[in-house]
Design a protein around this motif. Sequence first.
Motif, short mmCIF file in Angstrom:
data_model
loop_
_atom_site.label_atom_id
_atom_site.label_comp_id
_atom_site.label_asym_id
_atom_site.label_seq_id
_atom_site.Cartn_x
_atom_site.Cartn_y
_atom_site.Cartn_z
N GLY A 110 0.81 -1.21 0.00
CA GLY A 110 0.00 0.00 0.00
C GLY A 110 0.85 1.26 0.00
O GLY A 110 0.54 2.23 -0.71
N LEU A 111 1.92 1.27 0.78
CA LEU A 111 2.81 2.44 0.82
C LEU A 111 3.52 2.64 -0.51
O LEU A 111 3.72 3.78 -0.96
N LEU A 242 -3.99 8.89 -11.49
CA LEU A 242 -3.61 7.87 -10.50
C LEU A 242 -4.32 8.05 -9.17
O LEU A 242 -3.87 7.51 -8.15
N GLY A 243 -5.42 8.78 -9.18
CA GLY A 243 -6.17 8.95 -7.94
C GLY A 243 -6.65 7.62 -7.38
O GLY A 243 -6.62 7.39 -6.17
N TRP A 244 -7.09 6.72 -8.27
CA TRP A 244 -7.57 5.41 -7.82
C TRP A 244 -6.46 4.62 -7.14
O TRP A 244 -6.70 3.88 -6.17
N LEU A 245 -5.23 4.77 -7.63
CA LEU A 245 -4.10 4.04 -7.05
C LEU A 245 -3.79 4.57 -5.65
O LEU A 245 -3.49 3.79 -4.73
N ALA A 246 -3.88 5.89 -5.48
CA ALA A 246 -3.63 6.48 -4.16
C ALA A 246 -4.69 6.04 -3.16
O ALA A 246 -4.37 5.68 -2.02
N THR A 248 -6.57 3.33 -3.28
CA THR A 248 -6.39 1.90 -3.00
C THR A 248 -5.20 1.67 -2.07
O THR A 248 -5.29 0.89 -1.11
N GLY A 249 -4.09 2.35 -2.34
CA GLY A 249 -2.91 2.18 -1.49
C GLY A 249 -3.16 2.65 -0.07
O GLY A 249 -2.74 2.00 0.89
N ALA A 253 -3.04 0.15 3.18
CA ALA A 253 -2.07 0.40 4.25
C ALA A 253 -2.76 0.52 5.59
O ALA A 253 -2.32 -0.06 6.60
N VAL A 254 -3.88 1.27 5.64
CA VAL A 254 -4.58 1.47 6.91
C VAL A 254 -5.27 0.19 7.37
O VAL A 254 -5.19 -0.19 8.54
#
Length: 276
Positions: A110-111, A242-246, A248-249, A253-254
């Motif tokens: 995720g990071l 890349l909003g979707w990638l951020a 999702t990541g 991560a959380v």
Amino acid sequence: MICALTSALCFGAASVLQAMAARAVEPGTNGGVDVALMWRALRQWRYLAGLGMDGLGFVLQVVALRTLPIYVVGAALAASLAVTAVIASRVLRVRLSRIEWTAVAVVCTGLAMLALASGSEGHREGSAALRWSLLGASFGVLLLGVLAGRLPERPRALVLGLGAGFGFGVVEVAVRLIDGIDLTDPVWYALLVGGGSAFLLLTSAFQRGSVTTATAGAVLGETVGPAIVGVAWLGDSTRDGLGWLAITGFALAVAASLVLARFGEAPAPPGAVPSS
């Protein structure tokens, strides 16, 4: 990003030291805001060592927050639980299950996704309303702690942890808003009240309830709210397309960090009665 991850390393190790110190001292009142408990914890070398690591982590966090979007730094700080899990597996000889090792890997994934997708740090200064609201939120953390002290033992740790997380979240946003030393700026007082309140609540949560539950609450409190403020009011953004990638990541991560929340739990001192 290196500063954010090193900060997570410091906070992850500090949480175990502080939890061990908080549980080694005499309990005080049943309130959620207990200054006497904090004072007794400060006499423990583990707590002082944890504060030293927190101090170093905070300096690194400030550097990260001044150069990265808040949502990236928040997710990296949530990953401190993965750091704690790895430390516990080595130092405390806690055995990680396959699910927990998978969660560590998911946190790292995720990071990495966040690092690839994160755009530039927002450059909005924040309105006067946001600054005063932040100060109000910092005092709200104290009020939440007082109310949490009246709750039954089971939900108390979660509410105290959430309150501590909100306090740390206030600190994250305040660091972004500070622009030079100006004692008329309410953000400075929000930083002090929010950070101090967060430590008070978290110390109470570590001693009086399930530290696992408190840690999970703190992770939620310090990641989601500041991330929303950063995007909605301070102009934090992602790279084009890349909003979707951020998203999702951040979610990975959380969520994986919450799976590892039990590693905020310190071993009870000999002869102690386990808390529920």
